[in-house]
Design a protein around this motif. Structure first.
Motif, PDB file in Angstrom:
ATOM      1  N   ASP A   3      32.898  50.484  33.673  1.00 21.59           N
ATOM      2  CA  ASP A   3      33.739  49.811  34.657  1.00 21.59           C
ATOM      3  C   ASP A   3      34.302  50.862  35.604  1.00 21.59           C
ATOM      4  O   ASP A   3      34.877  51.850  35.174  1.00 21.59           O
ATOM      5  CB  ASP A   3      34.868  49.086  33.919  1.00 21.59           C
ATOM      6  CG  ASP A   3      35.740  48.286  34.847  1.00 21.59           C
ATOM      7  OD1 ASP A   3      35.253  47.890  35.913  1.00 21.59           O
ATOM      8  OD2 ASP A   3      36.915  48.071  34.513  1.00 21.59           O
ATOM      9  N   ARG A   5      37.025  51.641  38.040  1.00 16.13           N
ATOM     10  CA  ARG A   5      38.321  51.198  38.552  1.00 16.13           C
ATOM     11  C   ARG A   5      38.565  51.680  39.976  1.00 16.13           C
ATOM     12  O   ARG A   5      39.249  51.016  40.751  1.00 16.13           O
ATOM     13  CB  ARG A   5      39.422  51.691  37.632  1.00 16.13           C
ATOM     14  CG  ARG A   5      39.388  50.990  36.298  1.00 16.13           C
ATOM     15  CD  ARG A   5      40.386  51.500  35.310  1.00 16.13           C
ATOM     16  NE  ARG A   5      41.618  51.942  35.908  1.00 16.13           N
ATOM     17  CZ  ARG A   5      42.549  52.616  35.267  1.00 16.13           C
ATOM     18  NH1 ARG A   5      42.367  52.932  34.011  1.00 16.13           N
ATOM     19  NH2 ARG A   5      43.646  52.984  35.863  1.00 16.13           N
ATOM     20  N   ARG A   8      36.907  49.294  42.385  1.00 15.01           N
ATOM     21  CA  ARG A   8      37.659  48.040  42.486  1.00 15.01           C
ATOM     22  C   ARG A   8      38.891  48.218  43.364  1.00 15.01           C
ATOM     23  O   ARG A   8      39.255  47.321  44.126  1.00 15.01           O
ATOM     24  CB  ARG A   8      38.070  47.557  41.099  1.00 15.01           C
ATOM     25  CG  ARG A   8      36.883  47.100  40.289  1.00 15.01           C
ATOM     26  CD  ARG A   8      37.246  46.437  39.009  1.00 15.01           C
ATOM     27  NE  ARG A   8      38.480  46.908  38.409  1.00 15.01           N
ATOM     28  CZ  ARG A   8      38.861  46.618  37.196  1.00 15.01           C
ATOM     29  NH1 ARG A   8      38.113  45.877  36.431  1.00 15.01           N
ATOM     30  NH2 ARG A   8      40.004  47.083  36.712  1.00 15.01           N
ATOM     31  N   GLY A   9      39.554  49.361  43.283  1.00  9.71           N
ATOM     32  CA  GLY A   9      40.708  49.626  44.140  1.00  9.71           C
ATOM     33  C   GLY A   9      40.328  49.760  45.594  1.00  9.71           C
ATOM     34  O   GLY A   9      41.065  49.340  46.492  1.00  9.71           O
ATOM     35  N   LEU A  12      40.006  46.287  46.743  1.00  8.12           N
ATOM     36  CA  LEU A  12      41.262  45.537  46.722  1.00  8.12           C
ATOM     37  C   LEU A  12      42.152  45.844  47.924  1.00  8.12           C
ATOM     38  O   LEU A  12      42.659  44.929  48.574  1.00  8.12           O
ATOM     39  CB  LEU A  12      42.029  45.836  45.435  1.00  8.12           C
ATOM     40  CG  LEU A  12      43.429  45.218  45.323  1.00  8.12           C
ATOM     41  CD1 LEU A  12      43.314  43.712  45.240  1.00  8.12           C
ATOM     42  CD2 LEU A  12      44.160  45.774  44.137  1.00  8.12           C
ATOM     43  N   GLY A  51      39.805  39.996  47.069  1.00 11.83           N
ATOM     44  CA  GLY A  51      40.483  41.125  46.440  1.00 11.83           C
ATOM     45  C   GLY A  51      40.882  40.822  45.014  1.00 11.83           C
ATOM     46  O   GLY A  51      40.731  41.661  44.119  1.00 11.83           O
ATOM     47  N   TRP A  52      41.354  39.611  44.763  1.00 12.24           N
ATOM     48  CA  TRP A  52      41.729  39.210  43.417  1.00 12.24           C
ATOM     49  C   TRP A  52      40.506  39.137  42.504  1.00 12.24           C
ATOM     50  O   TRP A  52      40.537  39.612  41.370  1.00 12.24           O
ATOM     51  CB  TRP A  52      42.442  37.863  43.465  1.00 12.24           C
ATOM     52  CG  TRP A  52      42.821  37.343  42.124  1.00 12.24           C
ATOM     53  CD1 TRP A  52      43.771  37.847  41.287  1.00 12.24           C
ATOM     54  CD2 TRP A  52      42.243  36.225  41.455  1.00 12.24           C
ATOM     55  NE1 TRP A  52      43.825  37.096  40.143  1.00 12.24           N
ATOM     56  CE2 TRP A  52      42.891  36.098  40.210  1.00 12.24           C
ATOM     57  CE3 TRP A  52      41.239  35.323  41.795  1.00 12.24           C
ATOM     58  CZ2 TRP A  52      42.560  35.101  39.313  1.00 12.24           C
ATOM     59  CZ3 TRP A  52      40.927  34.336  40.891  1.00 12.24           C
ATOM     60  CH2 TRP A  52      41.582  34.225  39.670  1.00 12.24           C
ATOM     61  N   SER A  54      37.798  40.805  42.778  1.00 13.96           N
ATOM     62  CA  SER A  54      37.262  42.147  42.507  1.00 13.96           C
ATOM     63  C   SER A  54      37.956  42.791  41.310  1.00 13.96           C
ATOM     64  O   SER A  54      37.390  43.663  40.665  1.00 13.96           O
ATOM     65  CB  SER A  54      37.408  43.041  43.735  1.00 13.96           C
ATOM     66  OG  SER A  54      38.757  43.414  43.939  1.00 13.96           O
ATOM     67  N   GLN A  55      39.158  42.352  40.995  1.00 13.99           N
ATOM     68  CA  GLN A  55      39.886  42.910  39.862  1.00 13.99           C
ATOM     69  C   GLN A  55      39.534  42.235  38.543  1.00 13.99           C
ATOM     70  O   GLN A  55      39.871  42.743  37.481  1.00 13.99           O
ATOM     71  CB  GLN A  55      41.397  42.785  40.101  1.00 13.99           C
ATOM     72  CG  GLN A  55      41.878  43.513  41.328  1.00 13.99           C
ATOM     73  CD  GLN A  55      41.549  44.995  41.268  1.00 13.99           C
ATOM     74  OE1 GLN A  55      41.912  45.678  40.323  1.00 13.99           O
ATOM     75  NE2 GLN A  55      40.853  45.483  42.266  1.00 13.99           N
ATOM     76  N   GLY A  58      35.430  42.950  34.247  1.00 10.86           N
ATOM     77  CA  GLY A  58      35.998  43.786  33.203  1.00 10.86           C
ATOM     78  C   GLY A  58      34.934  44.468  32.372  1.00 10.86           C
ATOM     79  O   GLY A  58      33.817  44.001  32.236  1.00 10.86           O
TER      80      GLY A  58
END
Length: 78
Positions: A3, A5, A8-9, A12, A51-52, A54-55, A58
């Motif tokens: 994953d 992160r 993803r940021g 976002l 954006g939501w 994309s978070q 998992g």
């Protein structure tokens, strides 16, 4: 696959900023912007949802967040 992160940021932050800008344009738009209020709301909400979403992707819950590299024991060099 691990994953990521950071990726993803990176998705976002622009989604939140642009989504907020479109929603602000819809709320305070005057003149030509007022005619496109529905479009601005749709784009703004779409960007916030992107954006939501994309978070949500998992990785495995049991995986450690960082991997530790151990030195090779067969290498005699100091």
């Amino acid at each position: 696959m691990a994953d990521n992160r950071i990726a993803r940021g990176i998705v976002l932050v622009p989604c939140l900023l642009l989504g907020g800008a479109f929603l602000a344009t819809a709320a305070w738009g005057q003149g030509a912007a007022a005619e496109n209020r529905t479009l601005a709301i749709g784009i703004g909400v779409g960007l916030l949802l992107a954006g939501w979403l994309s978070q949500l992707g998992g990785g495995s819950e049991g995986e450690p967040e960082t991997s530790v590299t151990k030195p090779d024991e067969s290498d005699p060099s100091p």
